[in-house]
Design a protein around this motif. Structure first.
Motif, PDB file in Angstrom:
ATOM      1  N   CYS A   1       0.839  -1.198   0.000  1.00  0.00           N
ATOM      2  CA  CYS A   1       0.000   0.000   0.000  1.00  0.00           C
ATOM      3  C   CYS A   1       0.877   1.252   0.000  1.00  0.00           C
ATOM      4  O   CYS A   1       1.746   1.412   0.848  1.00  0.00           O
ATOM      5  N   LEU A   2       0.619   2.135  -0.961  1.00  0.00           N
ATOM      6  CA  LEU A   2       1.315   3.417  -1.029  1.00  0.00           C
ATOM      7  C   LEU A   2       0.485   4.528  -0.409  1.00  0.00           C
ATOM      8  O   LEU A   2       1.022   5.470   0.164  1.00  0.00           O
ATOM      9  N   TYR A   3      -0.835   4.417  -0.564  1.00  0.00           N
ATOM     10  CA  TYR A   3      -1.746   5.438  -0.039  1.00  0.00           C
ATOM     11  C   TYR A   3      -3.094   4.798   0.235  1.00  0.00           C
ATOM     12  O   TYR A   3      -3.564   3.971  -0.542  1.00  0.00           O
ATOM     13  N   ILE A   4      -3.704   5.228   1.338  1.00  0.00           N
ATOM     14  CA  ILE A   4      -5.058   4.794   1.678  1.00  0.00           C
ATOM     15  C   ILE A   4      -5.750   5.958   2.377  1.00  0.00           C
ATOM     16  O   ILE A   4      -5.146   6.631   3.224  1.00  0.00           O
ATOM     17  N   ASP A   5      -6.997   6.239   2.004  1.00  0.00           N
ATOM     18  CA  ASP A   5      -7.710   7.349   2.640  1.00  0.00           C
ATOM     19  C   ASP A   5      -8.207   6.931   4.021  1.00  0.00           C
ATOM     20  O   ASP A   5      -8.200   5.748   4.371  1.00  0.00           O
ATOM     21  N   ILE A   6      -8.635   7.880   4.795  1.00  0.00           N
ATOM     22  CA  ILE A   6      -9.004   7.637   6.202  1.00  0.00           C
ATOM     23  C   ILE A   6     -10.202   6.699   6.319  1.00  0.00           C
ATOM     24  O   ILE A   6     -10.219   5.828   7.191  1.00  0.00           O
ATOM     25  N   ASP A   7     -11.196   6.830   5.440  1.00  0.00           N
ATOM     26  CA  ASP A   7     -12.362   5.939   5.512  1.00  0.00           C
ATOM     27  C   ASP A   7     -11.961   4.493   5.222  1.00  0.00           C
ATOM     28  O   ASP A   7     -12.378   3.570   5.917  1.00  0.00           O
ATOM     29  N   SER A   8     -11.143   4.309   4.183  1.00  0.00           N
ATOM     30  CA  SER A   8     -10.679   2.957   3.849  1.00  0.00           C
ATOM     31  C   SER A   8      -9.815   2.391   4.965  1.00  0.00           C
ATOM     32  O   SER A   8      -9.915   1.206   5.305  1.00  0.00           O
ATOM     33  N   MET A   9      -8.965   3.232   5.557  1.00  0.00           N
ATOM     34  CA  MET A   9      -8.111   2.762   6.652  1.00  0.00           C
ATOM     35  C   MET A   9      -8.957   2.347   7.851  1.00  0.00           C
ATOM     36  O   MET A   9      -8.652   1.361   8.520  1.00  0.00           O
ATOM     37  N   THR A  10     -10.021   3.068   8.118  1.00  0.00           N
ATOM     38  CA  THR A  10     -10.918   2.714   9.221  1.00  0.00           C
ATOM     39  C   THR A  10     -11.528   1.334   8.984  1.00  0.00           C
ATOM     40  O   THR A  10     -11.550   0.490   9.884  1.00  0.00           O
ATOM     41  N   HIS A  11     -12.002   1.080   7.766  1.00  0.00           N
ATOM     42  CA  HIS A  11     -12.573  -0.232   7.442  1.00  0.00           C
ATOM     43  C   HIS A  11     -11.516  -1.325   7.540  1.00  0.00           C
ATOM     44  O   HIS A  11     -11.763  -2.398   8.101  1.00  0.00           O
ATOM     45  N   LEU A  12     -10.329  -1.070   6.998  1.00  0.00           N
ATOM     46  CA  LEU A  12      -9.252  -2.053   7.020  1.00  0.00           C
ATOM     47  C   LEU A  12      -8.805  -2.345   8.445  1.00  0.00           C
ATOM     48  O   LEU A  12      -8.619  -3.503   8.828  1.00  0.00           O
ATOM     49  N   HIS A  13      -8.666  -1.308   9.243  1.00  0.00           N
ATOM     50  CA  HIS A  13      -8.279  -1.485  10.650  1.00  0.00           C
ATOM     51  C   HIS A  13      -9.286  -2.381  11.365  1.00  0.00           C
ATOM     52  O   HIS A  13      -8.924  -3.295  12.098  1.00  0.00           O
ATOM     53  N   ARG A  14     -10.551  -2.141  11.135  1.00  0.00           N
ATOM     54  CA  ARG A  14     -11.606  -2.938  11.781  1.00  0.00           C
ATOM     55  C   ARG A  14     -11.538  -4.405  11.340  1.00  0.00           C
ATOM     56  O   ARG A  14     -11.672  -5.309  12.160  1.00  0.00           O
ATOM     57  N   LEU A  15     -11.324  -4.637  10.056  1.00  0.00           N
ATOM     58  CA  LEU A  15     -11.198  -6.010   9.554  1.00  0.00           C
ATOM     59  C   LEU A  15     -10.039  -6.738  10.222  1.00  0.00           C
ATOM     60  O   LEU A  15     -10.173  -7.876  10.674  1.00  0.00           O
ATOM     61  N   VAL A  16      -8.891  -6.084  10.258  1.00  0.00           N
ATOM     62  CA  VAL A  16      -7.706  -6.705  10.863  1.00  0.00           C
ATOM     63  C   VAL A  16      -7.931  -6.914  12.350  1.00  0.00           C
ATOM     64  O   VAL A  16      -7.630  -7.977  12.890  1.00  0.00           O
ATOM     65  N   GLU A  17      -8.494  -5.920  13.006  1.00  0.00           N
ATOM     66  CA  GLU A  17      -8.756  -6.003  14.445  1.00  0.00           C
ATOM     67  C   GLU A  17      -9.661  -7.195  14.780  1.00  0.00           C
ATOM     68  O   GLU A  17      -9.420  -7.916  15.751  1.00  0.00           O
ATOM     69  N   LEU A  18     -10.662  -7.432  13.961  1.00  0.00           N
ATOM     70  CA  LEU A  18     -11.577  -8.551  14.197  1.00  0.00           C
ATOM     71  C   LEU A  18     -10.915  -9.907  13.987  1.00  0.00           C
ATOM     72  O   LEU A  18     -11.376 -10.914  14.492  1.00  0.00           O
ATOM     73  N   ASN A  19      -9.818  -9.923  13.220  1.00  0.00           N
ATOM     74  CA  ASN A  19      -9.173 -11.184  12.880  1.00  0.00           C
ATOM     75  C   ASN A  19      -7.835 -11.416  13.573  1.00  0.00           C
ATOM     76  O   ASN A  19      -7.228 -12.462  13.380  1.00  0.00           O
ATOM     77  N   VAL A  20      -7.364 -10.456  14.349  1.00  0.00           N
ATOM     78  CA  VAL A  20      -6.123 -10.609  15.105  1.00  0.00           C
ATOM     79  C   VAL A  20      -6.503 -10.818  16.563  1.00  0.00           C
ATOM     80  O   VAL A  20      -7.117  -9.954  17.173  1.00  0.00           O
ATOM     81  N   ALA A  21      -6.140 -11.957  17.093  1.00  0.00           N
ATOM     82  CA  ALA A  21      -6.545 -12.299  18.457  1.00  0.00           C
ATOM     83  C   ALA A  21      -5.793 -11.489  19.507  1.00  0.00           C
ATOM     84  O   ALA A  21      -6.324 -11.213  20.580  1.00  0.00           O
ATOM     85  N   ASP A  22      -4.577 -11.088  19.237  1.00  0.00           N
ATOM     86  CA  ASP A  22      -3.721 -10.433  20.219  1.00  0.00           C
ATOM     87  C   ASP A  22      -3.787  -8.915  20.054  1.00  0.00           C
ATOM     88  O   ASP A  22      -3.278  -8.364  19.081  1.00  0.00           O
ATOM     89  N   SER A  23      -4.400  -8.215  20.996  1.00  0.00           N
ATOM     90  CA  SER A  23      -4.542  -6.762  20.891  1.00  0.00           C
ATOM     91  C   SER A  23      -3.197  -6.043  20.975  1.00  0.00           C
ATOM     92  O   SER A  23      -3.026  -4.981  20.378  1.00  0.00           O
TER      93      SER A  23
END
Length: 122
Positions: free
Chosen positions: A87-109
């Motif tokens: 990834c070279l660039y991602i807007d804030i809305d897309s980053m919010t969605h991506l962060h949530r996806l990863v957060e839901l799938n990563v067991a270790d906070s």
């Protein structure tokens, strides 16, 4: 362990979602294999006739049909069956969605927080 695995600092998650790769007027529907906060891996589209010197836009459509993750990406590695992009660039809305996806799938906070710190420091 491959050299890609040794260098990997961002945990990848398996995620299946309609994905499209764009470059100028060209479009390739793609099968998403996995993604991370820093990039994605797709199955090589056929035919694959991209200009490898130019960047791409990756669009990942999410389940609700109205949300998507859009990234400007660069081809980082190419194999017979798959293509890896950073990834070279991602807007804030897309980053919010991506962060949530990863957060839901990563067991270790704590691992999630480490990845976010590394992303910010890059």
């Amino acid at each position: 362990m491959s050299s890609h695995d040794e260098r990997r600092r961002f945990q990848r998650i398996n995620f299946d979602a309609p994905t499209e790769l764009r470059q100028g007027e060209r479009r390739w529907p793609a099968k998403l294999l996995d993604l991370s906060l820093k990039g994605l891996l797709i199955e090589r589209p056929a035919p694959w006739d991209a200009d490898l010197t130019q960047d791409f836009e990756a669009i990942i459509k999410l389940d609700d049909g109205t949300s998507q993750v859009r990234m400007q990406v660069e081809l980082r590695h190419e194999e017979e069956a798959c293509l890896g992009f950073i990834c070279l660039y991602i807007d804030i809305d897309s980053m919010t969605h991506l962060h949530r996806l990863v957060e839901l799938n990563v067991a270790d906070s704590t691992e999630m927080m480490r990845e976010l710190r590394e992303l910010i420091e890059d």
